[in-house]
Design a protein around this motif. Structure first.
Motif, short mmCIF file in Angstrom:
data_model
loop_
_atom_site.label_atom_id
_atom_site.label_comp_id
_atom_site.label_asym_id
_atom_site.label_seq_id
_atom_site.Cartn_x
_atom_site.Cartn_y
_atom_site.Cartn_z
N TYR A 9 13.45 7.56 5.22
CA TYR A 9 12.33 8.48 5.07
C TYR A 9 11.54 8.14 3.81
O TYR A 9 10.31 8.07 3.84
N ILE A 10 12.24 7.94 2.70
CA ILE A 10 11.55 7.61 1.44
C ILE A 10 10.76 6.32 1.58
O ILE A 10 9.62 6.22 1.12
N ASN A 11 11.34 5.32 2.23
CA ASN A 11 10.64 4.06 2.41
C ASN A 11 9.38 4.22 3.27
O ASN A 11 8.35 3.61 3.00
N GLN A 12 9.45 5.07 4.31
CA GLN A 12 8.27 5.33 5.13
C GLN A 12 7.20 6.05 4.32
O GLN A 12 6.00 5.75 4.44
N SER A 13 7.62 6.98 3.49
CA SER A 13 6.70 7.71 2.65
C SER A 13 6.04 6.78 1.63
O SER A 13 4.82 6.81 1.42
N ILE A 14 6.84 5.92 1.02
CA ILE A 14 6.31 4.96 0.05
C ILE A 14 5.31 4.02 0.73
O ILE A 14 4.26 3.70 0.17
N SER A 15 5.62 3.60 1.94
CA SER A 15 4.71 2.72 2.68
C SER A 15 3.36 3.40 2.90
O SER A 15 2.30 2.77 2.72
N ALA A 16 3.37 4.67 3.27
CA ALA A 16 2.12 5.40 3.47
C ALA A 16 1.35 5.53 2.16
O ALA A 16 0.13 5.36 2.13
N LEU A 17 2.06 5.80 1.08
CA LEU A 17 1.40 5.93 -0.22
C LEU A 17 0.86 4.60 -0.72
O LEU A 17 -0.21 4.55 -1.33
N ARG A 18 1.57 3.52 -0.47
CA ARG A 18 1.08 2.19 -0.86
C ARG A 18 -0.25 1.88 -0.16
O ARG A 18 -1.14 1.27 -0.73
N ALA A 19 -0.35 2.30 1.09
CA ALA A 19 -1.59 2.06 1.85
C ALA A 19 -2.78 2.80 1.25
O ALA A 19 -3.93 2.40 1.45
N VAL A 20 -2.51 3.86 0.49
CA VAL A 20 -3.57 4.63 -0.16
C VAL A 20 -4.30 3.77 -1.19
O VAL A 20 -5.49 3.98 -1.45
N GLU A 21 -3.61 2.79 -1.75
CA GLU A 21 -4.27 1.90 -2.73
C GLU A 21 -5.51 1.25 -2.14
O GLU A 21 -6.49 1.02 -2.85
N ASP A 22 -5.50 0.97 -0.85
CA ASP A 22 -6.65 0.34 -0.19
C ASP A 22 -7.82 1.30 -0.06
O ASP A 22 -8.92 0.88 0.33
N LEU A 23 -7.61 2.58 -0.34
CA LEU A 23 -8.65 3.59 -0.22
C LEU A 23 -9.29 3.93 -1.56
O LEU A 23 -10.02 4.92 -1.67
N GLU A 24 -9.03 3.12 -2.57
CA GLU A 24 -9.47 3.43 -3.93
C GLU A 24 -10.97 3.72 -4.00
O GLU A 24 -11.38 4.71 -4.63
N LEU A 25 -11.79 2.91 -3.38
CA LEU A 25 -13.24 3.13 -3.46
C LEU A 25 -13.65 4.44 -2.79
O LEU A 25 -14.52 5.16 -3.30
#
Length: 192
Positions: A9-25
């Protein structure tokens, strides 16, 4: 014996949060719009359903109260908190109008509306975005991967590239916290 894997679960959550980096702009653009609205003496208004309603309340409270620094209150509110208005409007005008009707009563040109929906298709949030456009209120859509109808209606779209509701919601609150931090940094000193 429980089979649920906390590590997975934590790894899935981290994966989703990592993808947020691409939304910086996209995140910075939404934060900049909030900063401009608040600088102009306007307000930030939030709405969403279920867990997203709780997030809407949470984020409005971060701005009105405090987030990372002790400072003056910032004009923010959530359209999810008045149960009398929600039930009266839902009964008299339909649930799809519970946010739009409130927005028409308290919103003003120059405000900013942030709608949260993991699917991007919540009819009452979409209706609020439509009302906001008519009122010259800028809009931010916080959605999941596909963006839904909200992505077609909003000025700023932050579409978390994930399809699982719980992980999208975890990302939404993180994104909301980032926006609050940027707003505080731009507008407030370390004193009340």
């Amino acid at each position: 014996m429980l089979i649920f894997s906390i590590s997975k679960y934590i790894n899935q959550s981290i994966s989703a949060l990592r993808a947020v980096e691409d939304l910086e702009l996209d995140i910075k653009a939404a934060a900049t719009a909030c900063i401009a609205a608040l600088r102009a003496g306007r307000k930030v208004i939030f709405c969403g359903n279920g867990g997203s309603a709780a997030d809407a309340q949470h984020l409005a409270a971060e701005l009105m109260g405090r987030f990372l620094i002790d400072r003056r209150p910032l004009a923010a509110l959530s359209l999810t908190v008045d149960t009398s208005a929600l039930t009266a409007i839902g009964n008299d005008y339909g649930f799809e109008n519970v946010f739009a009707r409130q927005l028409r009563g308290i919103g003003a040109p120059g405000d900013i509306l942030i709608g949260l929906s993991t699917s991007g298709n919540s009819r009452n949030v979409v209706s609020a975005l439509i009302a906001a456009k008519e009122m010259e209120i800028q809009t931010v859509a916080l959605t999941g991967a596909h963006g839904g109808e909200m992505a077609k209606r909003a000025d700023f779209v932050i579409a978390v590239p994930h399809t699982q509701t719980n992980h999208i919601q975890e990302a939404h609150i993180t994104i909301g916290h980032m926006i609050c931090a940027m707003v505080e940094e731009a507008l407030c000193s370390a004193t009340p």
